[in-house]
Scaffold this motif. Sequence first.
Motif, PDB file in Angstrom:
ATOM      1  N   GLU A  14       0.836  -1.206   0.000  1.00  0.00           N
ATOM      2  CA  GLU A  14       0.000   0.000   0.000  1.00  0.00           C
ATOM      3  C   GLU A  14       0.871   1.257   0.000  1.00  0.00           C
ATOM      4  OE1 GLU A  14      -2.728  -0.895   3.268  1.00  0.00           O
ATOM      5  OE2 GLU A  14      -2.884  -2.847   2.285  1.00  0.00           O
ATOM      6  N   MET A  17       2.760   1.730  -3.339  1.00  0.00           N
ATOM      7  CA  MET A  17       1.822   2.316  -4.316  1.00  0.00           C
ATOM      8  C   MET A  17       1.656   3.807  -4.091  1.00  0.00           C
ATOM      9  SD  MET A  17      -1.210  -0.460  -4.999  1.00  0.00           S
ATOM     10  CE  MET A  17      -1.473  -1.159  -3.393  1.00  0.00           C
ATOM     11  N   ARG A  29      -6.120  11.259  -7.690  1.00  0.00           N
ATOM     12  CA  ARG A  29      -7.325  10.909  -8.455  1.00  0.00           C
ATOM     13  C   ARG A  29      -8.422  10.467  -7.489  1.00  0.00           C
ATOM     14  NH1 ARG A  29      -5.267   8.092 -14.168  1.00  0.00           N
ATOM     15  NH2 ARG A  29      -4.198   9.989 -14.842  1.00  0.00           N
ATOM     16  N   PHE A  33     -13.329   2.817  -3.465  1.00  0.00           N
ATOM     17  CA  PHE A  33     -13.003   1.432  -3.152  1.00  0.00           C
ATOM     18  C   PHE A  33     -14.237   0.792  -2.514  1.00  0.00           C
ATOM     19  CE2 PHE A  33      -8.787   3.176  -3.515  1.00  0.00           C
ATOM     20  CZ  PHE A  33      -7.973   2.119  -3.912  1.00  0.00           C
ATOM     21  N   PHE A 117      -6.910   8.479  -4.285  1.00  0.00           N
ATOM     22  CA  PHE A 117      -6.353   7.121  -4.326  1.00  0.00           C
ATOM     23  C   PHE A 117      -5.475   6.861  -3.109  1.00  0.00           C
ATOM     24  CE2 PHE A 117      -2.775   4.307  -5.320  1.00  0.00           C
ATOM     25  CZ  PHE A 117      -3.470   3.144  -5.600  1.00  0.00           C
ATOM     26  N   VAL A 121      -6.176   3.983  -0.352  1.00  0.00           N
ATOM     27  CA  VAL A 121      -5.481   2.706  -0.547  1.00  0.00           C
ATOM     28  C   VAL A 121      -4.759   2.258   0.719  1.00  0.00           C
ATOM     29  CG1 VAL A 121      -3.208   3.461  -1.446  1.00  0.00           C
ATOM     30  CG2 VAL A 121      -4.271   1.367  -2.304  1.00  0.00           C
ATOM     31  N   GLU A 124      -6.627  -0.262   3.164  1.00  0.00           N
ATOM     32  CA  GLU A 124      -7.099  -1.572   2.716  1.00  0.00           C
ATOM     33  C   GLU A 124      -6.951  -2.669   3.779  1.00  0.00           C
ATOM     34  OE1 GLU A 124      -4.925  -3.350  -0.584  1.00  0.00           O
ATOM     35  OE2 GLU A 124      -6.569  -4.748  -0.951  1.00  0.00           O
ATOM     36  N   VAL A 319     -13.152  -8.499   0.297  1.00  0.00           N
ATOM     37  CA  VAL A 319     -12.050  -7.881  -0.437  1.00  0.00           C
ATOM     38  C   VAL A 319     -12.315  -6.376  -0.581  1.00  0.00           C
ATOM     39  CG1 VAL A 319     -11.425  -9.986  -1.697  1.00  0.00           C
ATOM     40  CG2 VAL A 319     -13.139  -8.428  -2.673  1.00  0.00           C
ATOM     41  N   LEU A 322     -10.824  -1.428  -5.980  1.00  0.00           N
ATOM     42  CA  LEU A 322     -11.034  -0.138  -6.643  1.00  0.00           C
ATOM     43  C   LEU A 322     -12.115  -0.321  -7.706  1.00  0.00           C
ATOM     44  CD1 LEU A 322     -10.077   2.800  -7.107  1.00  0.00           C
ATOM     45  CD2 LEU A 322      -8.373   1.890  -8.700  1.00  0.00           C
ATOM     46  N   VAL A 325     -12.622   5.450 -10.746  1.00  0.00           N
ATOM     47  CA  VAL A 325     -11.540   6.444 -10.755  1.00  0.00           C
ATOM     48  C   VAL A 325     -12.050   7.683 -11.492  1.00  0.00           C
ATOM     49  CG1 VAL A 325      -9.176   6.987 -11.501  1.00  0.00           C
ATOM     50  CG2 VAL A 325      -9.746   4.649 -10.804  1.00  0.00           C
ATOM     51  N   VAL A 330     -14.146   1.167 -13.034  1.00  0.00           N
ATOM     52  CA  VAL A 330     -12.989   0.366 -13.466  1.00  0.00           C
ATOM     53  C   VAL A 330     -13.218  -1.068 -13.028  1.00  0.00           C
ATOM     54  CG1 VAL A 330     -11.332   2.273 -13.403  1.00  0.00           C
ATOM     55  CG2 VAL A 330     -11.675   0.883 -11.354  1.00  0.00           C
ATOM     56  N   VAL A 331     -12.714  -1.999 -13.835  1.00  0.00           N
ATOM     57  CA  VAL A 331     -12.864  -3.421 -13.511  1.00  0.00           C
ATOM     58  C   VAL A 331     -11.608  -4.189 -13.871  1.00  0.00           C
ATOM     59  CG1 VAL A 331     -15.372  -3.644 -13.689  1.00  0.00           C
ATOM     60  CG2 VAL A 331     -13.984  -3.813 -15.755  1.00  0.00           C
ATOM     61  N   LYS A 332     -11.318  -5.115 -13.010  1.00  0.00           N
ATOM     62  CA  LYS A 332     -10.285  -6.098 -13.253  1.00  0.00           C
ATOM     63  C   LYS A 332     -10.926  -7.169 -14.125  1.00  0.00           C
ATOM     64  CE  LYS A 332      -7.452  -9.138 -10.351  1.00  0.00           C
ATOM     65  NZ  LYS A 332      -8.105 -10.419 -10.579  1.00  0.00           N
ATOM     66  N   ARG A 333     -10.208  -7.599 -15.163  1.00  0.00           N
ATOM     67  CA  ARG A 333     -10.859  -8.499 -16.103  1.00  0.00           C
ATOM     68  C   ARG A 333     -10.371  -9.931 -16.028  1.00  0.00           C
ATOM     69  NH1 ARG A 333     -10.752  -4.162 -20.210  1.00  0.00           N
ATOM     70  NH2 ARG A 333      -8.896  -5.141 -21.053  1.00  0.00           N
ATOM     71  N   LYS A 337     -12.030 -13.724 -10.995  1.00  0.00           N
ATOM     72  CA  LYS A 337     -12.001 -12.694  -9.969  1.00  0.00           C
ATOM     73  C   LYS A 337     -12.501 -11.368 -10.538  1.00  0.00           C
ATOM     74  CE  LYS A 337      -8.381 -14.323  -6.837  1.00  0.00           C
ATOM     75  NZ  LYS A 337      -7.076 -13.973  -6.259  1.00  0.00           N
TER      76      LYS A 337
ATOM     77  N   THR B 197       4.554  -4.964  -3.616  1.00  0.00           N
ATOM     78  CA  THR B 197       4.812  -3.955  -4.636  1.00  0.00           C
ATOM     79  C   THR B 197       3.547  -3.216  -5.060  1.00  0.00           C
ATOM     80  OG1 THR B 197       4.761  -5.747  -6.235  1.00  0.00           O
ATOM     81  CG2 THR B 197       6.925  -4.978  -5.528  1.00  0.00           C
ATOM     82  N   PHE B 202      -3.621  -0.429  -8.396  1.00  0.00           N
ATOM     83  CA  PHE B 202      -2.614   0.486  -8.939  1.00  0.00           C
ATOM     84  C   PHE B 202      -2.676   0.505 -10.462  1.00  0.00           C
ATOM     85  CE2 PHE B 202       1.705   1.801 -10.155  1.00  0.00           C
ATOM     86  CZ  PHE B 202       1.786   2.990  -9.443  1.00  0.00           C
ATOM     87  N   LEU B 204      -5.391  -0.287 -12.206  1.00  0.00           N
ATOM     88  CA  LEU B 204      -6.684   0.300 -12.572  1.00  0.00           C
ATOM     89  C   LEU B 204      -6.690   1.817 -12.411  1.00  0.00           C
ATOM     90  CD1 LEU B 204      -9.060  -2.299 -10.871  1.00  0.00           C
ATOM     91  CD2 LEU B 204      -8.585  -2.070 -13.328  1.00  0.00           C
ATOM     92  N   THR B 230      -4.036  -8.126 -14.215  1.00  0.00           N
ATOM     93  CA  THR B 230      -5.220  -7.279 -14.085  1.00  0.00           C
ATOM     94  C   THR B 230      -6.130  -7.431 -15.305  1.00  0.00           C
ATOM     95  OG1 THR B 230      -3.944  -5.707 -12.786  1.00  0.00           O
ATOM     96  CG2 THR B 230      -6.023  -4.908 -13.711  1.00  0.00           C
TER      97      THR B 230
END
Lengths: 428, 428
Positions: A14, A17, A29, A33, A117, A121, A124, A319, A322, A325, A330-333, A337, B197, B202, B204, B230
């Motif tokens: 964290e 970052m 930004r 979360f 951010f 962050v 978390e 969990v 994020l 933004v 935003v999405v993790k693809r 997950k 890290t 980060f 996203l 990601t």
Amino acid sequence: MSTLRPALLTDHYELTMVSAALRDGTADRRCVFEVFSRRLPSGRRYGVVAGTARLIELIRNFRFDEAEVDFLLRRGVVDEPAAAWLRDYRFTGDIDGYAEGELFFPNSPVLTVSGTFAECVVLETLVLSVLNHDSAVAAAAARMVTAARGRTLIEMGSRRAHEGAAVAAARAAYLAGFGFTSNLEAGRRYGIPTAGTAAHAFTLLHDDERTAFASQVATLGKDTTLLVDTYDISQGIRNAIAVAGTDLRAVRIDSGDLAVIAQQSRELLDSLGATETKIIVSGDLDEYAIAALAAEPVDMYGAGTAVVTGSGAPTVGLVYKLVEVDGRPVVKRSEHKATIGGRKIAVRRHKPTGTATEEIIVPQGVPDRQPNDRLLQRSYVVGGEAAELPTLEESREHLRQCLISIPWEGLKLSAGDPAIPVTVVPAA
Amino acid sequence: MSTLRPALLTDHYELTMVSAALRDGTADRRCVFEVFSRRLPSGRRYGVVAGTARLIELIRNFRFDEAEVDFLLRRGVVDEPAAAWLRDYRFTGDIDGYAEGELFFPNSPVLTVSGTFAECVVLETLVLSVLNHDSAVAAAAARMVTAARGRTLIEMGSRRAHEGAAVAAARAAYLAGFGFTSNLEAGRRYGIPTAGTAAHAFTLLHDDERTAFASQVATLGKDTTLLVDTYDISQGIRNAIAVAGTDLRAVRIDSGDLAVIAQQSRELLDSLGATETKIIVSGDLDEYAIAALAAEPVDMYGAGTAVVTGSGAPTVGLVYKLVEVDGRPVVKRSEHKATIGGRKIAVRRHKPTGTATEEIIVPQGVPDRQPNDRLLQRSYVVGGEAAELPTLEESREHLRQCLISIPWEGLKLSAGDPAIPVTVVPAA
């Protein structure tokens, strides 16, 4: 009572970052979360939000002192600009979320943290530590309360949990409807009623069982619980009544086949005229063991290991992701997950009778409200200022009402689907 | 760093027992309490003693201040004589026990606390909280270290544990051979190397993955780990190498079928010329998942939930039982929970090759020593004064040696008997 300083209860990444984001200009930004779980622990039909008030208090104290910043610099976790930023850190954003004691299901947006951010962050790990632990205990405890069918439960699991976790576990169990804890610090910090009388060691310390019982009654009075299973239970009960008389409050049995022993003990107590003397049982009780004793003459249950370890689910898999933004979802693809982008509003839909039927979650919009919908999120922190928090008693009552509101299948101890479906509805 | 004051991390009944024992004159009887487990967690072949140094430090600070005593009086937990006794409390007895990092088996006398009844009985909950928690984590971590076959492990489970427990869990995992923790407070308090890290957040946060990677490398250098899953893992790896060059230290993959993905990632990295770039995998890894990746091109494992929750055994069932009063052995006789009376001495017997063959426990006496026997208990506290404690590094090395010494079957992950038998031998 001193507590842990929260700022370093944080994962290394964290702060790396934060260093990188400060350097590249993205640290400010506006981010959202979200705390949610992808699924409930195996077999569970609901989750219970717990720990929120504890968390908000910790976030209020989330500051980096000089010694902490020095450590981070020395270890090379942060660079000088990040160190300067940490020295001034205080959370100035917003936190919304489900009430403590609220039920949750897969994808329920249990907590929403928004701000820059960098300021979000760093929270978390702390957010997840508190909510994952306390919610795990509360969910296990709630199932035990259901299984106990109105009989009182005492939480006595401190010895089977980390010494700090034990205090939080006692709080979560009380939130879920337990009547007492054995943990004195939980009694002091949270005002929870504490209980306990004697261990087998107390009987063994004395020359014989009657002497031990007489000593306990002389100090604590007849409104006490005598532990009768150090030697022979029947003789222990006879000794207890001989010493304390028939107005002894309770006997406790901590070993053996509790169903059989409870029956025999009740018969014996009644035959001795101690018809009002209660029977308390303990010893590796979980929700299933408690349910199996429903028909037996047991007045109170002591639960330890199972409640403080979440009865097979010591964490609930929440969990902190994020989801937005600068106003963009935003999405993790990556597979398995995936997340759902955007800030979400959640309502629970009910029949006119009050029975919950569905949870509706709307990303980046507002649900089309129906008459018996209940908005699930409340404001905890606005612009860094914490709102007044519900008391533990209020949260306890909230959970009690929530458990009444779900369909009866949702309270079954057996494995099954979530008590109500969760529907993610695109904004109109 | 402030920590919890330990005195109220105690069960109610310990202090009611003190009240009664002070009143009846038994409080000063010389007692021996023993910490042991009746059985190992289901399927386990050994236990690992952990938390001892933490515990001794907490006992050193175990004092009741005025506010704590007031609370106990107000709640009626203690009477005035007991309150006066608590105000003067400090432990003046002796504590012996297994080394931290030592293995234990059913009935191993892991810790022996002797002194007056009252001064020993109040430590019950704290002793068990610390040892049960830390030993649970250490045992799970040790199995993961075995499964990793020399590859480095990073503990990253803070978020799945109570915030205070997380720090102790990081310590226990390091004791067991993990190389790093993500937990900064564990880094500061115990000197454990920390690592980490970037999270998916980060990536996203940034406009695209390459920008995020470039920012991370600009701040942390090429000796960093880029999180490549990601979006698309192959593209993530290409972006990572494009940005950092072929001397990037590592990539991390946190999702998907790790066996397949590790192979594909290794091939891709090699084809890009990044033959020295390491692959770190994480995502719900337990000892079995780690073992299943043994043949894959993985360089480092990140383990979270499973290690901090004891991988199915979040507590190890250690109990604290009175075994001797004024030199006489005492035993509880109730079924299933019988104890063995008397203070015990334990040795581990070895072949001349160094392989452990048996643990010998002698109540109220001294084992008949053979050439390769090793005495398992050492002195931690004498007359209330704590001896110098081994360092965490020393305890870590001790465990490493212990695991080398047990028969190879004892290291199997599958369920089985304890690695060596424990024999209770009557004193000669």
